[in-house]
Enzyme design. Structure first.
Site, PDB file in Angstrom:
ATOM      1  N   ARG A  83      -4.033  -9.511  -5.109  1.00 10.53           N
ATOM      2  CA  ARG A  83      -5.239  -9.160  -5.495  1.00 10.53           C
ATOM      3  C   ARG A  83      -6.105  -9.649  -5.718  1.00 10.53           C
ATOM      4  O   ARG A  83      -7.301  -9.813  -6.528  1.00 10.53           O
ATOM      5  CB  ARG A  83      -4.753  -8.501  -7.027  1.00 10.53           C
ATOM      6  N   TYR A 143       4.665   7.456  -7.423  1.00  6.83           N
ATOM      7  CA  TYR A 143       3.656   7.819  -7.744  1.00  6.83           C
ATOM      8  C   TYR A 143       3.333   9.266  -7.163  1.00  6.83           C
ATOM      9  O   TYR A 143       2.625  10.156  -7.761  1.00  6.83           O
ATOM     10  CB  TYR A 143       2.520   7.115  -7.039  1.00  6.83           C
ATOM     11  N   ARG A 146     -11.097  -7.169  -9.491  1.00  2.00           N
ATOM     12  CA  ARG A 146     -12.258  -7.113 -10.343  1.00  2.00           C
ATOM     13  C   ARG A 146     -12.510  -8.342 -11.340  1.00  2.00           C
ATOM     14  O   ARG A 146     -13.384  -8.327 -12.049  1.00  2.00           O
ATOM     15  CB  ARG A 146     -11.796  -6.000 -11.393  1.00  2.00           C
ATOM     16  N   ASP A 167      -5.170  -0.234  -0.426  1.00  3.72           N
ATOM     17  CA  ASP A 167      -4.398   0.254  -1.388  1.00  3.72           C
ATOM     18  C   ASP A 167      -2.878   0.934  -1.196  1.00  3.72           C
ATOM     19  O   ASP A 167      -2.798   1.543   0.024  1.00  3.72           O
ATOM     20  CB  ASP A 167      -4.942   1.073  -2.500  1.00  3.72           C
ATOM     21  N   ARG A 191     -18.222  -3.610  -4.893  1.00  2.00           N
ATOM     22  CA  ARG A 191     -17.739  -2.076  -5.541  1.00  2.00           C
ATOM     23  C   ARG A 191     -18.753  -1.361  -6.130  1.00  2.00           C
ATOM     24  O   ARG A 191     -18.757  -0.165  -5.828  1.00  2.00           O
ATOM     25  CB  ARG A 191     -16.859  -2.544  -6.892  1.00  2.00           C
TER      26      ARG A 191
HETATM   27  O1  LIG Z   1       0.761   1.720 -11.585  1.00  2.00           O
HETATM   28  C1  LIG Z   1      -0.572   1.742 -11.867  1.00  2.00           C
HETATM   29  O2  LIG Z   1      -0.932   1.887 -12.894  1.00  2.00           O
HETATM   30  C2  LIG Z   1      -1.337   2.079 -10.809  1.00  2.00           C
HETATM   31  C3  LIG Z   1      -1.852   0.587 -10.501  1.00  2.00           C
HETATM   32  C4  LIG Z   1      -3.189   0.766  -9.428  1.00  2.00           C
HETATM   33  C5  LIG Z   1      -2.696   0.687  -7.963  1.00  2.00           C
HETATM   34  N1  LIG Z   1      -3.910   0.875  -7.078  1.00  2.00           N
HETATM   35  C6  LIG Z   1      -5.100   0.545  -8.202  1.00  2.00           C
HETATM   36  C7  LIG Z   1      -4.294   0.448  -9.409  1.00  2.00           C
HETATM   37  C8  LIG Z   1      -5.141   0.624 -10.639  1.00  2.00           C
HETATM   38  C9  LIG Z   1      -5.502  -0.744 -11.131  1.00  2.00           C
HETATM   39  O3  LIG Z   1      -4.769  -1.825 -10.466  1.00  2.00           O
HETATM   40  O4  LIG Z   1      -6.050  -0.968 -12.141  1.00  2.00           O
HETATM   41  C10 LIG Z   1      -6.328   0.391  -7.786  1.00  2.00           C
HETATM   42  C11 LIG Z   1      -6.642  -0.709  -7.216  1.00  2.00           C
HETATM   43  N2  LIG Z   1      -6.204  -1.294  -5.890  1.00  2.00           N
HETATM   44  C12 LIG Z   1      -6.733  -2.637  -5.657  1.00  2.00           C
HETATM   45  C13 LIG Z   1      -7.865  -2.609  -6.662  1.00  2.00           C
HETATM   46  C14 LIG Z   1      -8.620  -4.112  -6.776  1.00  2.00           C
HETATM   47  C15 LIG Z   1      -8.326  -4.740  -7.872  1.00  2.00           C
HETATM   48  O5  LIG Z   1      -7.130  -5.154  -8.064  1.00  2.00           O
HETATM   49  O6  LIG Z   1      -9.401  -5.059  -8.615  1.00  2.00           O
HETATM   50  C16 LIG Z   1      -7.675  -1.835  -7.620  1.00  2.00           C
HETATM   51  C17 LIG Z   1      -8.662  -1.657  -8.696  1.00  2.00           C
HETATM   52  C18 LIG Z   1      -9.952  -0.788  -8.238  1.00  2.00           C
HETATM   53  C19 LIG Z   1     -11.247  -1.004  -9.028  1.00  2.00           C
HETATM   54  O7  LIG Z   1     -10.928  -0.529 -10.163  1.00  2.00           O
HETATM   55  O8  LIG Z   1     -12.236  -1.550  -8.525  1.00  2.00           O
HETATM   56  C20 LIG Z   1      -6.612  -3.229  -4.700  1.00  2.00           C
HETATM   57  C21 LIG Z   1      -5.192  -3.633  -4.256  1.00  2.00           C
HETATM   58  N3  LIG Z   1      -4.091  -2.902  -4.465  1.00  2.00           N
HETATM   59  C22 LIG Z   1      -2.977  -3.503  -3.995  1.00  2.00           C
HETATM   60  C23 LIG Z   1      -3.315  -4.728  -3.394  1.00  2.00           C
HETATM   61  C24 LIG Z   1      -2.354  -5.624  -2.609  1.00  2.00           C
HETATM   62  C25 LIG Z   1      -2.240  -6.928  -3.534  1.00  2.00           C
HETATM   63  O9  LIG Z   1      -1.625  -6.599  -4.607  1.00  2.00           O
HETATM   64  O10 LIG Z   1      -2.864  -8.061  -3.143  1.00  2.00           O
HETATM   65  C26 LIG Z   1      -4.645  -4.900  -3.581  1.00  2.00           C
HETATM   66  C27 LIG Z   1      -5.602  -5.957  -3.341  1.00  2.00           C
HETATM   67  C28 LIG Z   1      -6.010  -6.304  -2.034  1.00  2.00           C
HETATM   68  C29 LIG Z   1      -6.847  -7.434  -1.935  1.00  2.00           C
HETATM   69  O11 LIG Z   1      -6.567  -8.341  -2.840  1.00  2.00           O
HETATM   70  O12 LIG Z   1      -7.566  -7.408  -0.960  1.00  2.00           O
HETATM   71  C30 LIG Z   1      -1.637  -2.818  -3.931  1.00  2.00           C
HETATM   72  C31 LIG Z   1      -1.124  -2.097  -5.024  1.00  2.00           C
HETATM   73  N4  LIG Z   1      -1.886  -0.927  -5.367  1.00  2.00           N
HETATM   74  C32 LIG Z   1      -1.245  -0.345  -6.471  1.00  2.00           C
HETATM   75  C33 LIG Z   1       0.109  -0.626  -6.639  1.00  2.00           C
HETATM   76  C34 LIG Z   1       1.305  -0.422  -7.491  1.00  2.00           C
HETATM   77  C35 LIG Z   1       1.324  -0.820  -8.672  1.00  2.00           C
HETATM   78  C36 LIG Z   1       0.788  -2.148  -9.505  1.00  2.00           C
HETATM   79  O13 LIG Z   1      -0.132  -2.048  -9.603  1.00  2.00           O
HETATM   80  O14 LIG Z   1       1.808  -2.681 -10.031  1.00  2.00           O
HETATM   81  C37 LIG Z   1       0.077  -2.061  -5.612  1.00  2.00           C
HETATM   82  C38 LIG Z   1       1.017  -3.090  -5.535  1.00  2.00           C
HETATM   83  C39 LIG Z   1       1.080  -3.998  -6.463  1.00  2.00           C
HETATM   84  O15 LIG Z   1       0.105  -4.479  -7.109  1.00  2.00           O
HETATM   85  O16 LIG Z   1       2.185  -4.741  -6.900  1.00  2.00           O
HETATM   86  C40 LIG Z   1      -1.438   0.969  -7.137  1.00  2.00           C
END
Ligand SMILES: O=C(O)CCc1c2[nH]c(c1CC(=O)O)Cc1[nH]c(c(CC(=O)O)c1CCC(=O)O)Cc1[nH]c(c(CC(=O)O)c1CCC(=O)O)Cc1[nH]c(c(CCC(=O)O)c1CC(=O)O)C2
Length: 344
Positions: free
Chosen positions: A24, A151, A28, A74, A37
């Site tokens: 991540r 999901y 944010r 994502d 964003r």
């Molecule tokens: O289970 C949940 O509650 C949903 C989580 C969620 C996801 N996308 C989301 C959210 C909401 C949030 O993060 O606030 C929504 C999401 N995905 C992402 C962001 C950016 C951020 O974290 O602020 C955001 C928040 C977006 C925003 O509000 O601006 C981007 C993202 N998703 C992901 C990645 C890959 C990484 O982790 O580096 C990345 C980063 C890519 C990068 O750094 O260039 C992968 C991802 N998306 C997601 C998951 C699943 C579960 C988890 O977060 O544990 C996962 C895998 C993981 O993180 O373990 C689903």
């Protein structure tokens, strides 16, 4: 040019200083991410805007000089490409149309149809290939079938993946059909990311820890093996990082059983244990608790040094145990990097 440090670690080389990147890292916690964003309008528009998605991917590289960039996308874009509705509720997270009946599954697209929706992601990869510094490795990624299925079945993130466990118990055939479609779709998605220029791919099974015993072997390990085997057949030489988060004892032997070049570890396992039981099979990645990015201080330095030391006898990529959180302090990220690179 000397080979990139991440690729050397993934080949099993023991480096004097571990290469480092952060889950991540584009997100944010960075003011510049929030600005871009806002320019994009919303999260999904940002993901599907190649110029802006490439911009946010590059921001942490410019600010910190991480050894790898992870494609800004994502894990939930694949279900959307398969035909699920996907939207994000600000401050709450993702929401999807649910799949609990055969008719809802039958409405899904075949795996071969996902590229129409996902083509902007491949464009982002191509831009990054041109823009990234020569020494920075480009990592593509997807969610693993079980995690993405939790999901698609529940229509949102859940604490215990209850709806997915219920479907597995009540309609095993439908549950397995969803995993099969996701396995096929993930192979297509990651294969196209590699064709566009990704040098490494990572498989996020963020809810793997929710699968126990044989369920872990059937629904976390077996799909990972299928995906990795097929990717290596299509793209020999492209390393794969597997992240069966919270697998605990099941981290042992996971690389050998799936063909993964690296196992990413969450912070619930002690680095000393993982060095003795997982790193023996090859490269490991992790595993600093992301909470240190919020609290910082002497504890961050101490824990970082302990991890670097514990994994110093084998191939290691330094990372967090899970993604950095929005409330983190960008200064603490710099402190972590300085500790790793300062000869911890
Ligand atoms: O289970 C949940 O509650 C949903 C989580 C969620 C996801 N996308 C989301 C959210 C909401 C949030 O993060 O606030 C929504 C999401 N995905 C992402 C962001 C950016 C951020 O974290 O602020 C955001 C928040 C977006 C925003 O509000 O601006 C981007 C993202 N998703 C992901 C990645 C890959 C990484 O982790 O580096 C990345 C980063 C890519 C990068 O750094 O260039 C992968 C991802 N998306 C997601 C998951 C699943 C579960 C988890 O977060 O544990 C996962 C895998 C993981 O993180 O373990 C689903």
């Amino acid at each position: 040019m000397a080979e990139k440090t991440i690729l050397r670690a993934l080949k099993g080389e023991v480096l004097p200083t571990p290469p480092i990147w952060m889950m991540r890292q584009a997100g944010r916690y960075l003011p510049e991410y929030k600005a871009t964003r806002a320019q994009a309008g919303d999260f999904l528009s940002l993901c599907y805007n190649p110029e802006l998605a490439a911009e946010v991917t590059l921001q942490p590289i410019r600010r910190y000089g991480f050894d790898a960039a992870i494609l800004f996308a994502d894990i939930l874009l694949l279900p959307q490409a398969l035909g699920a509705d996907l939207w994000f509720v600000t401050g709450e997270g993702p929401r999807l149309s649910t799949i609990t009946r055969q008719s809802e599954f039958d409405a899904l697209k075949p795996a071969s149809d996902v590229h129409e929706t996902l083509s902007p992601i491949y464009e982002t990869v191509k831009i990054l290939k041109r823009e990234l510094p020569a020494e920075t490795t480009l990592i593509g990624f997807a969610g693993a079938p079980w995690t993405v299925a939790t999901y698609m079945i529940a229509g949102r993130g859940t604490k215990d993946q209850g709806p997915a466990h219920a479907l597995k118990a009540e309609n095993r055939a439908l549950f397995e059909a969803i995993l099969e479609r996701l396995t096929e779709g993930t192979i297509e998605y990651l294969s196209k990311q590699i064709e566009a220029g990704a040098e490494v791919v990572k498989l996020f099974d963020s809810w793997a820890g929710s699968l126990k015993g044989e369920d872990f072997d059937r629904y976390a390990l077996a799909p990972a093996k299928r995906i990795i085997t097929e990717l290596k057949a299509r793209h020999p030489g492209i390393p794969v990082i597997a992240f069966p988060r919270e697998a605990g004892e099941k981290y042992v032997g996971f690389a050998k059983a799936t063909g993964a070049d690296c196992v990413a570890l969450d912070n619930s396992v002690a680095p000393e244990w993982a060095a003795a039981n997982v790193q023996v099979d090859g490269c490991v990645q992790g595993n600093l608790a992301s909470s240190h990015m919020v609290t910082g201080g002497e504890a961050l330095v101490r824990e970082t040094r302990e991890i670097v030391q514990a994994f110093s006898k084998g191939p290691h990529i330094f990372n967090l145990g899970h993604g950095i959180t929005p409330d983190a302090d960008p200064e603490n990220v710099q402190l972590m990097i300085d500790t790793v690179r300062g000869g911890a």
